[in-house]
Design a protein around this motif. Structure first.
Motif, PDB file in Angstrom:
ATOM      1  N   SER A   1      52.358  36.106  28.124  1.00  0.00           N
ATOM      2  CA  SER A   1      52.527  34.903  28.943  1.00  0.00           C
ATOM      3  C   SER A   1      51.196  34.174  29.121  1.00  0.00           C
ATOM      4  N   ALA A   2      50.099  34.955  29.186  1.00  0.00           N
ATOM      5  CA  ALA A   2      48.779  34.332  29.298  1.00  0.00           C
ATOM      6  C   ALA A   2      48.467  33.514  28.055  1.00  0.00           C
ATOM      7  N   LEU A   3      48.899  34.040  26.916  1.00  0.00           N
ATOM      8  CA  LEU A   3      48.678  33.332  25.656  1.00  0.00           C
ATOM      9  C   LEU A   3      49.460  32.025  25.625  1.00  0.00           C
TER      10      LEU A   3
ATOM     11  N   HIS B   1      35.644  41.401  34.488  1.00  0.00           N
ATOM     12  CA  HIS B   1      35.167  41.412  35.864  1.00  0.00           C
ATOM     13  C   HIS B   1      36.219  42.020  36.799  1.00  0.00           C
ATOM     14  N   ALA B   2      37.493  41.840  36.460  1.00  0.00           N
ATOM     15  CA  ALA B   2      38.568  42.392  37.281  1.00  0.00           C
ATOM     16  C   ALA B   2      38.929  43.813  36.855  1.00  0.00           C
ATOM     17  N   ASN B   3      38.094  44.423  35.977  1.00  0.00           N
ATOM     18  CA  ASN B   3      38.333  45.781  35.476  1.00  0.00           C
ATOM     19  C   ASN B   3      39.688  45.912  34.799  1.00  0.00           C
ATOM     20  N   ARG B   4      40.060  44.859  34.059  1.00  0.00           N
ATOM     21  CA  ARG B   4      41.309  44.914  33.307  1.00  0.00           C
ATOM     22  C   ARG B   4      41.006  44.862  31.828  1.00  0.00           C
ATOM     23  N   LYS B   5      41.942  45.418  31.036  1.00  0.00           N
ATOM     24  CA  LYS B   5      41.738  45.365  29.588  1.00  0.00           C
ATOM     25  C   LYS B   5      42.499  44.207  28.958  1.00  0.00           C
ATOM     26  N   SER B   6      43.418  43.607  29.712  1.00  0.00           N
ATOM     27  CA  SER B   6      44.194  42.490  29.156  1.00  0.00           C
ATOM     28  C   SER B   6      44.032  41.252  30.039  1.00  0.00           C
ATOM     29  N   VAL B   7      44.091  40.092  29.383  1.00  0.00           N
ATOM     30  CA  VAL B   7      43.933  38.823  30.099  1.00  0.00           C
ATOM     31  C   VAL B   7      45.247  38.470  30.780  1.00  0.00           C
ATOM     32  N   ASN B   8      45.135  38.007  32.020  1.00  0.00           N
ATOM     33  CA  ASN B   8      46.302  37.723  32.841  1.00  0.00           C
ATOM     34  C   ASN B   8      46.547  36.217  32.914  1.00  0.00           C
ATOM     35  N   MET B   9      47.703  35.817  33.490  1.00  0.00           N
ATOM     36  CA  MET B   9      47.959  34.388  33.695  1.00  0.00           C
ATOM     37  C   MET B   9      47.017  33.815  34.740  1.00  0.00           C
ATOM     38  N   GLU B  10      46.671  34.640  35.733  1.00  0.00           N
ATOM     39  CA  GLU B  10      45.767  34.173  36.792  1.00  0.00           C
ATOM     40  C   GLU B  10      44.396  33.810  36.232  1.00  0.00           C
ATOM     41  N   ASP B  11      43.971  34.556  35.210  1.00  0.00           N
ATOM     42  CA  ASP B  11      42.680  34.266  34.569  1.00  0.00           C
ATOM     43  C   ASP B  11      42.690  32.879  33.952  1.00  0.00           C
ATOM     44  N   VAL B  12      43.814  32.547  33.296  1.00  0.00           N
ATOM     45  CA  VAL B  12      43.906  31.240  32.630  1.00  0.00           C
ATOM     46  C   VAL B  12      43.881  30.120  33.661  1.00  0.00           C
ATOM     47  N   ILE B  13      44.585  30.352  34.786  1.00  0.00           N
ATOM     48  CA  ILE B  13      44.596  29.325  35.836  1.00  0.00           C
ATOM     49  C   ILE B  13      43.201  29.190  36.447  1.00  0.00           C
ATOM     50  N   LEU B  14      42.516  30.330  36.546  1.00  0.00           N
ATOM     51  CA  LEU B  14      41.158  30.322  37.095  1.00  0.00           C
ATOM     52  C   LEU B  14      40.195  29.538  36.214  1.00  0.00           C
ATOM     53  N   CYS B  15      40.461  29.520  34.902  1.00  0.00           N
ATOM     54  CA  CYS B  15      39.607  28.774  33.968  1.00  0.00           C
ATOM     55  C   CYS B  15      39.633  27.285  34.282  1.00  0.00           C
ATOM     56  N   ALA B  16      40.764  26.789  34.798  1.00  0.00           N
ATOM     57  CA  ALA B  16      40.931  25.352  35.049  1.00  0.00           C
ATOM     58  C   ALA B  16      40.820  25.042  36.534  1.00  0.00           C
ATOM     59  N   HIS B  17      40.068  25.851  37.278  1.00  0.00           N
ATOM     60  CA  HIS B  17      40.072  25.681  38.729  1.00  0.00           C
ATOM     61  C   HIS B  17      39.302  24.441  39.173  1.00  0.00           C
TER      62      HIS B  17
END
Lengths: 119, 151
Positions: free
Chosen positions: A71-73, B96-112
């Protein structure tokens, strides 16, 4: 070491000489074994440290691979689509304002700074 | 391009033995794997540019205008560079969030920094979540039906 021990036995028949020499030889034997064992232990430690170092280098934060959610993609794709459409729409607006029917490089140049600031 | 990738995949492993390849990968992915990665990256970049060009041209034709090829290529290149920046940001956020996969929140954070953009992305992510839930429900129902039929 054993030869020394038996030689001692053969040469000295008297008890008062035999007993201290036996103690001495036993001490020597124990010391020798301790030394050998210590060497082995130290060598093992070093090897362990080497393997630990290798493992640590492999799983460090820099080399860790990061994957993306499905979904992130999709969301990233949407973001990029918005980026491209925004660039084109702004260029179209500028071209229409100047009365041209074709978008030229100058139109893109004029909208580029604000576009990069907005994204 | 694709032919080149096939050559890289099938020719290079025969030159080296498996152990050597493993060593190379452990050292830092040099050698044949790097060549392969390079070719694959070029292929992906070209595909990305093609899709970016198609999006841009469809947008232009929607507005009833024409566009010079230079501008379209520039837009595609711009989008690719933006993607590289975005990917780096996403990776850093996830780490930074100690995760191995990118989340939807990360993408939204990119456009903050852009409120309109983050709002748009948030609504899109909510739609995606709803769709995922519906899809999962459908799948569960189908699984149940299949179970019933098998019984």
């Amino acid at each position: 070491m054993f030869l020394f021990f038996f030689g001692d036995l053969l040469i000295s028949n008297a008890n008062y000489i035999w007993f201290p020499s036996f103690l001495l030889t036993m001490c020597c034997v124990i010391l020798f074994y301790c030394c050998a064992h210590l060497q082995h232990l130290v060598a093992g430690r070093i090897f362990q440290f080497q393997s630990l170092y290798r493992v640590g280098a492999g799983s460090s934060k820099k080399n860790r691979t990061t994957s993306a959610n499905a979904s992130a993609l999709k969301l990233t794709c949407e973001l990029l689509r918005v980026f491209i459409t925004e660039a084109v729409q702004r260029a179209v607006a500028i071209a229409e304002a100047e009365g041209d029917t074709q978008i030229e490089a100058t139109h893109l140049e004029s909208i580029l700074p604000q576009l990069l600031l907005d994204f | 391009m694709e032919v080149n990738i096939f050559i890289a995949r099938f020719d290079f492993p025969s030159i080296r033995s498996e152990n050597q390849e493993k060593e190379m990968e452990a050292v830092g992915g040099s050698g044949s794997s790097e060549v392969e990665n390079d070719l694959e990256m070029k292929l992906l970049r070209d595909r990305f540019r093609l899709s970016a060009i198609s999006i841009a041209e469809s947008q232009v034709s929607k507005n009833g205008m024409e566009v010079s090829k230079v501008v379209v290529a520039c837009v595609a290149d711009l989008a690719f560079k933006y993607t590289e920046r975005l990917a780096k940001d996403l990776q850093l956020f996830a780490q930074h969030a100690n995760r191995k996969s990118v989340n939807m929140e990360d993408v939204i954070l990119c456009a903050h920094r852009n409120e309109h953009l983050s709002g748009l992305l948030r609504t899109f992510s909510n739609d995606l979540k709803v769709k995922d839930r519906q899809y999962e429900r459908k799948r569960k129902k189908e699984v149940k039906k299949n179970d019933k039929t098998t019984i």
